[in-house]
Motif scaffolding. Structure first.
Motif, PDB file in Angstrom:
ATOM      1  N   GLY A 393       0.855  -0.798   0.408  1.00 43.25           N
ATOM      2  CA  GLY A 393       0.202   0.201  -0.364  1.00 43.25           C
ATOM      3  C   GLY A 393       0.254   0.956   0.129  1.00 43.25           C
ATOM      4  N   LYS A 395      -0.928   2.925  -2.486  1.00 42.94           N
ATOM      5  CA  LYS A 395      -1.619   2.460  -3.402  1.00 42.94           C
ATOM      6  C   LYS A 395      -0.356   1.336  -4.654  1.00 42.94           C
ATOM      7  CE  LYS A 395      -4.501   5.973  -3.850  1.00 42.94           C
ATOM      8  NZ  LYS A 395      -4.671   7.826  -4.745  1.00 42.94           N
ATOM      9  N   SER A 396      -1.323   0.557  -5.590  1.00 45.40           N
ATOM     10  CA  SER A 396       0.375  -0.600  -5.550  1.00 45.40           C
ATOM     11  C   SER A 396      -0.661  -0.806  -7.638  1.00 45.40           C
ATOM     12  CB  SER A 396       1.003  -1.501  -5.183  1.00 45.40           C
ATOM     13  OG  SER A 396       0.117  -2.639  -4.256  1.00 45.40           O
ATOM     14  N   SER A 397       0.049  -1.424  -8.192  1.00 43.27           N
ATOM     15  CA  SER A 397      -0.163  -2.409  -9.162  1.00 43.27           C
ATOM     16  C   SER A 397       0.809  -3.937  -9.058  1.00 43.27           C
ATOM     17  CB  SER A 397      -0.295  -2.052 -10.690  1.00 43.27           C
ATOM     18  OG  SER A 397       1.434  -1.502 -11.065  1.00 43.27           O
ATOM     19  N   GLN A 476      -4.403  -2.695 -10.767  1.00 43.42           N
ATOM     20  CA  GLN A 476      -4.254  -1.477  -9.485  1.00 43.42           C
ATOM     21  C   GLN A 476      -5.187  -1.597  -8.348  1.00 43.42           C
ATOM     22  OE1 GLN A 476      -2.780   1.327 -12.927  1.00 43.42           O
ATOM     23  NE2 GLN A 476      -3.499   3.017 -10.883  1.00 43.42           N
ATOM     24  N   ASP A 478      -6.066   0.417  -4.744  1.00 44.10           N
ATOM     25  CA  ASP A 478      -6.131   1.660  -3.404  1.00 44.10           C
ATOM     26  C   ASP A 478      -6.476   1.070  -2.311  1.00 44.10           C
ATOM     27  OD1 ASP A 478      -5.939   3.058  -2.341  1.00 44.10           O
ATOM     28  OD2 ASP A 478      -7.127   4.488  -3.387  1.00 44.10           O
ATOM     29  N   THR A 480      -5.881   1.499   0.336  1.00 44.35           N
ATOM     30  CA  THR A 480      -5.445   3.348   1.210  1.00 44.35           C
ATOM     31  C   THR A 480      -6.242   2.938   2.710  1.00 44.35           C
ATOM     32  OG1 THR A 480      -4.647   5.107   0.351  1.00 44.35           O
ATOM     33  CG2 THR A 480      -5.708   5.637   2.162  1.00 44.35           C
ATOM     34  N   ARG A 489     -13.288   1.246  -0.782  1.00 51.58           N
ATOM     35  CA  ARG A 489     -11.524   1.704  -1.981  1.00 51.58           C
ATOM     36  C   ARG A 489     -11.999   0.659  -3.439  1.00 51.58           C
ATOM     37  NH1 ARG A 489     -10.151   6.057   0.696  1.00 51.58           N
ATOM     38  NH2 ARG A 489      -9.327   5.811   2.090  1.00 51.58           N
ATOM     39  N   THR A 491     -10.400  -0.868  -7.036  1.00 51.90           N
ATOM     40  CA  THR A 491      -9.196  -1.494  -8.054  1.00 51.90           C
ATOM     41  C   THR A 491      -9.918  -1.903  -9.346  1.00 51.90           C
ATOM     42  OG1 THR A 491      -8.620  -3.577  -6.309  1.00 51.90           O
ATOM     43  CG2 THR A 491      -8.402  -3.940  -8.633  1.00 51.90           C
ATOM     44  N   LYS A 546       4.733   0.438  -6.697  1.00 48.63           N
ATOM     45  CA  LYS A 546       3.632   1.222  -6.539  1.00 48.63           C
ATOM     46  C   LYS A 546       2.652   2.555  -6.912  1.00 48.63           C
ATOM     47  CE  LYS A 546       5.702   1.848  -1.614  1.00 48.63           C
ATOM     48  NZ  LYS A 546       5.867   2.479  -0.469  1.00 48.63           N
TER      49      LYS A 546
END
Length: 548
Positions: A393, A395-397, A476, A478, A480, A489, A491, A546
Motif C-alpha cells: 500500500g 496504492k500499487s499494481s 491496480q 488502492d 488506503t 476503495r 481496484t 507503487k
C-alpha cells in the motif's frame, strides 16, 4: 516515500540515530515513517539474533505458512522463509473438493523463537482450537554467524493434543521452555527439554476481561507476558516467576495514529537492539489491505514497567528516529520476479497446499513458472494452485505476464484480486477462441462456513486476436485504510498484448472493509479447467509497483 525527512527532535536524546549509508529505499534517512511495511503481516512476533531481526506472522489457509521476514533495522523487511512449508493439519488444507476446504482456519497467532543452545528456531501454533504443532529448523548457523541463517530446513517435529491458543514461547536462561497461551484465563505451560510435550501447566492471570495474543519474555530478572485486549489495547503482565503472581499495567489503550481510518495499534511484541534500546512492534487493522505493522520505541521505569514513546499529541508517532544504525540492507518489496531459480521466493503463498505435480519452475536464463490445470471446476475458490502475493500500500499494481499458447478448451487463467469477495481479469478459452474477460462478484459466505456463495459474473469482455500467445494482466489496487468507514476503495483491471500499452477492462471493483476473513486482499494468478485437465500456462513474470 516510506520515510519522512522530518526528525522527531524530542526523541533524539532517547535513541541514537545517525544518517546511514546507501539504501535505495530510504537513502538511510535519520527517521522512519510508520507503517514500516505496508503489507498484511498480522499477529506478529519479533526476535533478534545478533545483528538480525526476525518477524513471524499468521497465514491461515495460505501455504506455505508462518512466513519469516528479516531486517537489520526494524524498518526494512524482506521474507526469507516459512516455518510451516506444508500445512500438515489435515485433508481440508489440500483443497481437493468444494466441501473440504480450510478458509479462515489454519495458522492464527503463533510463536517463533530461537534456542541458542541447539542453534534451533522453534515455531509453535494451535490449529482449529484442538491441536498444537511444533516445527523446528536446526543447524541454521545463526549462533555462529551473528544471526545470519545459512540454511532453513524446517521439520515437522511434534504435535500436542492441546490448544496453546495465541501462544508465546520463551526459552529461559536455564534453557527451560515455557509457552504462555489462552484467552481471558492466561496460562503458562512448561515443555520438556525438546519442546515436544508438556511437563506442567497452570493458570497465571485472569480478571474476567477477554485478553489473548500472549508474548512471553524474561528481561532483567522479570517475566513478562504481553497480551491484547482486542482490538484496541495492549496489557503487560509482570512477575518474578513464570508461574506468577502477575501484576498488570496497560501499555496502550485505543491509541490514535499513525494512519487515518485505521484501527488502534495493538497486538505484537517487543524486541531490544544490541544497544539495549527497546521497541514495540504492533499492527493496525487497515482493511481493505489487512493488518500492517508499526513500530515505536519504549522506555523502562526503574521498577521494570515499559512505557510507549508517543508523539506530542499522545498518539503513536508517525515518525521516529531510526532504530539501528547499519549499512546492511534487504531487497525492497517492489520490483519484478521472473521466477528464476529452483524454488519460489518467500513472497508467494498458495491458496491452500498446492498440487506439486502441477507446477514447476522452468529454470534457465529466462525463468518462468509453468502452471498446469490442477482442478476441474467452475469455482475459483475450489481451484488448486492459485498463487497469491500480498499487496503493498497505499496504492500499487501487480502485473502478470502470461503465455497462454498451451491453454485447452474450457480453461480459465488470469490475475485476481483475491479475498472472500473478489474479481479478476483473465482468459476464458472457448474452443479455439480466447475471450478476455473481467469477472466480478465472486464470493464465499461468512455465515455459511465460508462455502462458495457466487462463482462470479462476466461484467465485460472482448475477444483476443487469433494467434495471440501472450498477455499482460494488471490489477491496480488502492488499499488506503478505510476501516470502520462506509468508504469503499477500488481496484481496476487492465490488459496489454505488448507489455507497453494497457487498456482497462470493465468498471472499478469496490472492496470491502470487513475484517472477518482476517487477511487483506491479495494479488493472485490462477489456471483451472472447466472441462478436462491438460492445459498449461506459463507465468513469465510478476511486477509490483507503487502507484501515485
Amino acid at each position: 516515500m516510506r520515510f519522512s525527512a522530518i526528525a522527531c527532535s524530542a526523541l533524539l536524546g532517547l535513541i541514537h540515530a545517525s544518517p546511514l549509508a546507501g539504501n535505495s529505499l530510504d537513502a538511510r534517512a535519520a527517521t522512519f515513517t510508520n507503517p514500516v511495511l505496508w503489507e498484511d503481516y498480522p499477529d506478529l512476533e519479533v526476535i533478534r539474533i545478533g545483528d538480525v531481526f526476525y518477524y513471524s506472522s499468521s497465514t491461515f489457509a495460505f501455504s506455505p505458512g508462518a512466513p519469516v521476514l528479516k531486517s537489520y533495522d526494524l524498518v526494512n523487511w524482506t521474507p526469507v522463509s516459512h516455518s510451516v512449508p506444508t500445512l500438515n493439519f489435515g485433508s481440508k488444507y489440500n483443497l481437493t473438493s468444494a466441501t473440504d476446504r480450510a478458509y479462515v482456519q489454519g495458522i492464527w497467532a503463533s510463536s517463533l523463537r530461537y534456542r541458542e543452545s541447539t542453534d534451533t528456531f522453534m515455531w509453535i501454533g494451535c490449529v482449529e482450537s484442538s491441536k498444537s504443532y511444533l516445527w523446528t529448523a536446526s543447524g541454521t548457523g545463526a549462533k555462529s554467524n551473528n544471526g545470519e541463517v545459512a540454511n532453513w530446513d524446517w521439520k515437522a517435529t511434534a504435535s500436542v493434543n492441546k490448544c496453546y491458543y495465541d501462544c508465546g514461547l520463551l526459552v529461559d536462561d536455564d534453557d527451560t521452555i515455557y509457552v504462555a497461551y489462552g484467552s481471558t484465563n492466561i496460562m503458562v505451560a512448561q515443555l520438556n527439554k525438546d519442546g515436544t510435550a508438556e511437563v506442567k501447566s497452570q493458570q497465571v492471570y485472569t480478571d474476567g476481561t477477554y485478553i489473548e495474543g500472549s508474548r512471553m519474555y524474561k528481561i532483567n530478572g522479570y517475566y513478562y507476558i504481553f497480551v491484547t485486549k482486542p482490538a484496541t489495547d495492549e496489557w503487560v503482565l509482570k512477575s518474578k516467576s513464570p508461574w506468577g503472581p502477575y501484576e498488570m499495567k496497560v501499555l496502550v489503550q485505543s491509541i490514535a495514529g499513525p494512519l487515518a481510518n485505521a484501527g488502534a495499534s495493538h497486538q505484537g511484541g517487543i524486541v531490544g537492539t544490541k544497544d539495549n534500546n527497546w521497541y514495540y512492534v504492533a499492527f493496525m487493522d487497515s482493511f481493505p489491505g489487512g493488518r500492517i505493522p508499526v513500530v515505536a520505541p519504549i522506555t523502562w521505569s526503574s521498577d521494570g514497567w515499559p512505557s510507549l514513546v508517543k508523539d506530542s499529541s499522545g498518539a503513536w508517532g508517525k515518525t521516529y528516529p531510526f532504530p539501528v544504525s547499519t549499512s546492511k540492507t534487504v531487497p525492497p518489496p517492489t520490483g519484478t520476479d521472473n521466477f528464476q531459480g529452483t524454488s519460489l521466493s518467500h513472497e508467494w503463498e498458495w491458496n491452500h497446499n498446492p498440487d506439486t505435480t502441477k507446477f514447476k519452475l522452468l529454470g534457465g536464463s529466462t525463468g518462468g513458472l509453468q502452471l498446469s490445470t490442477a482442478t476441474v471446476t467452475d469455482d475459483l475458490y475450489t481451484a488448486r494452485n492459485t498463487l497469491t502475493h500480498r499487496i503493498i500500500g497505499p496504492k500499487s499494481s501487480g502485473t502478470f505476464r502470461i503465455d497462454i499458447s498451451k491453454m485447452a478448451d474450457g480453461d480459465r487463467t488470469g490475475a485476481a484480486l483475491f479475498r472472500d469477495n473478489m474479481a479478476y481479469i483473465g482468459i476464458h478459452r472457448e474452443g479455439t477462441t480466447d475471450k478476455l474477460v473481467y469477472v466480478n462478484n465472486l464470493s464465499i459466505d461468512l455465515n455459511n462456513s465460508w462455502k462458495t456463495n457466487a462463482t462470479g459474473t462476466v461484467a465485460a469482455s472482448t475477444t483476443l486476436s487469433a494467434g495471440t500467445t501472450e498477455v499482460w494482466l494488471k490489477v491496480q489496487a488502492d488499499i488506503t485504510p478505510a476501516f470502520n468507514t462506509a468508504t469503499q476503495r477500488t481496484t481496476t483491471f487492465w490488459y496489454s498484448t505488448d507489455g507497453s500499452k494497457f487498456t482497462q477492462l470493465g468498471s472499478a471493483f469496490k472492496m470491502t472493509n470487513d475484517w472477518h476473513f482476517f487477511t487483506g486482499f491479495r494479488y493472485a494468478v490462477f489456471n483451472f479447467a472447466t472441462k478436462a485437465l491438460g492445459g498449461v500456462v506459463q507465468v513469465k513474470s510478476f511486477a509490483m509497483e507503487k502507484v501515485a
